[in-house]
Design a protein around this motif. Structure first.
Motif, mmCIF file in Angstrom:
data_model
loop_
_atom_site.group_PDB
_atom_site.id
_atom_site.type_symbol
_atom_site.label_atom_id
_atom_site.label_comp_id
_atom_site.label_asym_id
_atom_site.label_seq_id
_atom_site.Cartn_x
_atom_site.Cartn_y
_atom_site.Cartn_z
ATOM 1 N N ASN A 1 -15.462 -10.051 -1.368
ATOM 2 C CA ASN A 1 -15.003 -9.614 -2.687
ATOM 3 C C ASN A 1 -15.156 -8.103 -2.765
ATOM 4 O OD1 ASN A 1 -14.678 -12.365 -3.258
ATOM 5 N ND2 ASN A 1 -16.757 -12.517 -4.006
ATOM 6 N N ASN A 2 -14.164 -7.402 -2.292
ATOM 7 C CA ASN A 2 -14.244 -5.949 -2.188
ATOM 8 C C ASN A 2 -13.520 -5.289 -3.349
ATOM 9 O OD1 ASN A 2 -14.816 -3.392 -1.127
ATOM 10 N ND2 ASN A 2 -14.281 -3.999 0.949
ATOM 11 N N GLN A 3 -13.940 -4.082 -3.668
ATOM 12 C CA GLN A 3 -13.266 -3.260 -4.668
ATOM 13 C C GLN A 3 -12.524 -2.156 -3.941
ATOM 14 O OE1 GLN A 3 -16.321 -1.991 -7.366
ATOM 15 N NE2 GLN A 3 -16.234 -3.927 -8.487
ATOM 16 N N TYR A 4 -11.346 -1.835 -4.453
ATOM 17 C CA TYR A 4 -10.477 -0.876 -3.799
ATOM 18 C C TYR A 4 -9.935 0.144 -4.784
ATOM 19 C CZ TYR A 4 -10.123 -4.932 -0.683
ATOM 20 O OH TYR A 4 -10.404 -5.995 0.115
ATOM 21 N N CYS A 5 -9.527 1.255 -4.230
ATOM 22 C CA CYS A 5 -8.679 2.201 -4.934
ATOM 23 C C CYS A 5 -7.521 2.494 -3.984
ATOM 24 C CB CYS A 5 -9.426 3.487 -5.274
ATOM 25 S SG CYS A 5 -8.370 4.671 -6.148
ATOM 26 N N TYR A 6 -6.313 2.180 -4.430
ATOM 27 C CA TYR A 6 -5.102 2.437 -3.654
ATOM 28 C C TYR A 6 -4.359 3.597 -4.299
ATOM 29 C CZ TYR A 6 -5.501 -2.382 -1.804
ATOM 30 O OH TYR A 6 -5.923 -3.544 -1.214
ATOM 31 N N VAL A 7 -3.985 4.560 -3.495
ATOM 32 C CA VAL A 7 -3.113 5.631 -3.948
ATOM 33 C C VAL A 7 -1.779 5.388 -3.249
ATOM 34 C CG1 VAL A 7 -2.725 8.118 -4.082
ATOM 35 C CG2 VAL A 7 -5.072 7.206 -4.199
ATOM 36 N N CYS A 8 -0.784 5.003 -4.036
ATOM 37 C CA CYS A 8 0.516 4.616 -3.484
ATOM 38 C C CYS A 8 1.578 5.652 -3.814
ATOM 39 C CB CYS A 8 0.961 3.276 -4.062
ATOM 40 S SG CYS A 8 -0.170 1.923 -3.684
ATOM 41 N N ARG A 9 2.415 5.936 -2.825
ATOM 42 C CA ARG A 9 3.575 6.797 -3.049
ATOM 43 C C ARG A 9 4.809 5.922 -2.958
ATOM 44 N NH1 ARG A 9 7.405 9.858 -0.531
ATOM 45 N NH2 ARG A 9 6.626 9.496 1.570
ATOM 46 N N ILE A 10 5.633 6.021 -3.997
ATOM 47 C CA ILE A 10 6.836 5.198 -4.100
ATOM 48 C C ILE A 10 8.038 6.124 -4.124
ATOM 49 C CG2 ILE A 10 8.061 3.524 -5.532
ATOM 50 C CD1 ILE A 10 5.155 2.807 -6.612
ATOM 51 N N GLU A 11 9.022 5.756 -3.336
ATOM 52 C CA GLU A 11 10.252 6.549 -3.252
ATOM 53 C C GLU A 11 11.432 5.589 -3.267
ATOM 54 O OE1 GLU A 11 12.013 8.707 0.486
ATOM 55 O OE2 GLU A 11 10.385 9.919 -0.370
ATOM 56 N N GLY A 12 12.334 5.787 -4.204
ATOM 57 C CA GLY A 12 13.513 4.936 -4.271
ATOM 58 C C GLY A 12 13.204 3.464 -4.472
ATOM 59 N N GLY A 13 12.139 3.174 -5.205
ATOM 60 C CA GLY A 13 11.780 1.787 -5.485
ATOM 61 C C GLY A 13 11.067 1.086 -4.340
ATOM 62 N N GLN A 14 10.683 1.839 -3.299
ATOM 63 C CA GLN A 14 9.982 1.245 -2.167
ATOM 64 C C GLN A 14 8.653 1.952 -1.931
ATOM 65 O OE1 GLN A 14 12.965 1.539 1.065
ATOM 66 N NE2 GLN A 14 12.778 -0.685 1.108
ATOM 67 N N LEU A 15 7.682 1.172 -1.453
ATOM 68 C CA LEU A 15 6.388 1.738 -1.080
ATOM 69 C C LEU A 15 6.552 2.510 0.218
ATOM 70 C CD1 LEU A 15 4.064 -1.303 -1.716
ATOM 71 C CD2 LEU A 15 3.794 0.945 -2.728
ATOM 72 N N LYS A 16 6.204 3.801 0.177
ATOM 73 C CA LYS A 16 6.287 4.643 1.371
ATOM 74 C C LYS A 16 4.911 4.869 1.984
ATOM 75 C CE LYS A 16 9.655 6.736 2.475
ATOM 76 N NZ LYS A 16 10.643 6.496 3.507
ATOM 77 N N GLU A 17 3.889 5.006 1.132
ATOM 78 C CA GLU A 17 2.531 5.273 1.620
ATOM 79 C C GLU A 17 1.511 4.563 0.741
ATOM 80 O OE1 GLU A 17 1.928 9.475 1.451
ATOM 81 O OE2 GLU A 17 3.572 9.906 2.821
ATOM 82 N N LEU A 18 0.443 4.102 1.376
ATOM 83 C CA LEU A 18 -0.715 3.575 0.665
ATOM 84 C C LEU A 18 -1.945 4.160 1.334
ATOM 85 C CD1 LEU A 18 -1.414 0.004 -0.540
ATOM 86 C CD2 LEU A 18 -3.156 1.266 0.695
ATOM 87 N N THR A 19 -2.767 4.847 0.556
ATOM 88 C CA THR A 19 -4.054 5.343 1.028
ATOM 89 C C THR A 19 -5.117 4.488 0.366
ATOM 90 O OG1 THR A 19 -3.166 7.576 1.249
ATOM 91 C CG2 THR A 19 -5.562 7.348 1.191
ATOM 92 N N GLU A 20 -5.967 3.884 1.190
ATOM 93 C CA GLU A 20 -6.954 2.927 0.692
ATOM 94 C C GLU A 20 -8.372 3.466 0.793
ATOM 95 O OE1 GLU A 20 -8.748 -1.447 1.880
ATOM 96 O OE2 GLU A 20 -6.617 -1.068 2.222
ATOM 97 N N TYR A 21 -9.116 3.296 -0.304
ATOM 98 C CA TYR A 21 -10.549 3.583 -0.364
ATOM 99 C C TYR A 21 -11.219 2.256 -0.707
ATOM 100 C CZ TYR A 21 -8.814 8.347 -0.765
ATOM 101 O OH TYR A 21 -8.162 9.530 -0.545
ATOM 102 N N MET A 22 -12.260 1.889 0.053
ATOM 103 C CA MET A 22 -12.933 0.611 -0.183
ATOM 104 C C MET A 22 -14.387 0.714 0.249
ATOM 105 S SD MET A 22 -11.906 -1.904 2.933
ATOM 106 C CE MET A 22 -11.790 -1.337 4.631
ATOM 107 N N ASP A 23 -15.118 -0.355 0.008
ATOM 108 C CA ASP A 23 -16.498 -0.474 0.477
ATOM 109 C C ASP A 23 -16.426 -0.861 1.948
ATOM 110 O OD1 ASP A 23 -19.080 -1.215 1.152
ATOM 111 O OD2 ASP A 23 -19.401 -2.422 -0.652
ATOM 112 N N THR A 24 -16.450 0.142 2.830
ATOM 113 C CA THR A 24 -16.310 -0.126 4.256
ATOM 114 C C THR A 24 -17.529 -0.844 4.830
ATOM 115 O OG1 THR A 24 -17.046 2.118 4.749
ATOM 116 C CG2 THR A 24 -14.674 1.743 4.682
ATOM 117 N N ALA A 25 -18.707 -0.630 4.248
ATOM 118 C CA ALA A 25 -19.906 -1.334 4.730
ATOM 119 C C ALA A 25 -19.733 -2.838 4.539
ATOM 120 C CB ALA A 25 -21.155 -0.828 4.008
ATOM 121 N N LEU A 26 -19.187 -3.260 3.418
ATOM 122 C CA LEU A 26 -18.925 -4.680 3.187
ATOM 123 C C LEU A 26 -17.893 -5.189 4.185
ATOM 124 C CD1 LEU A 26 -19.148 -7.321 1.603
ATOM 125 C CD2 LEU A 26 -17.421 -6.408 0.021
#
Length: 136
Positions: A98-123
């Motif tokens: 059960n992890n918590q995340y923060c996603y920073v998404c870049r969308i271009e033309g209605g499509q996902l181009k990039e996702l940068t993920e921050y999470m509890d990597t130790a878990l």
């Protein structure tokens, strides 16, 4: 900006029910998923096919039940949408992931181009076998 936020709200509405299909469908062919960490989860997966085959498939294979991810907060500005979210699943070894995340998404033309993920990597490192390193 509003369309991008609505797209991500729609995707996370389905992810909360365990339906990842809209998320995958929204990925552009040149989609890039980057993990920001210093451990085994560091790096970027480039290309929709690579993300599906080298990242998502090995991860989902470790889960005993359906993975869900619920958006707690969405913030949109320009072509970026930031999602604070909570994933829930049990692994085949019986451990909760059960992890918590923060996603920073870049969308271009209605499509996902990039996702940068921050999470509890130790878990993640304690509970999951990491997928193949990007580029391997």
């Amino acid at each position: 900006m509003q369309a991008n936020k609505m797209l991500m709200q729609s995707i996370f509405s389905e992810l909360a029910k365990g339906n990842g299909r809209p998320f995958v469908d929204a990925m552009a062919d040149d989609f890039c998923w980057t993990f920001k960490s210093n451990g085994v989860w560091r790096g970027s997966y480039r290309g929709k096919r690579t993300v599906r085959e080298d990242l998502l498939a090995p991860l989902m294979a470790q889960f005993a039940d359906r993975y869900t991810n619920t958006a707690l907060r969405l913030i949109a500005e320009g072509e970026h949408v930031v999602i604070e979210c909570q994933g829930r699943v049990t692994t085949k070894s019986g451990q909760p992931y059960n992890n918590q995340y923060c996603y920073v998404c870049r969308i271009e033309g209605g499509q996902l181009k990039e996702l940068t993920e921050y999470m509890d990597t130790a878990l993640a490192e304690a509970v999951l076998a990491p997928p193949a390193r990007p580029g391997t």
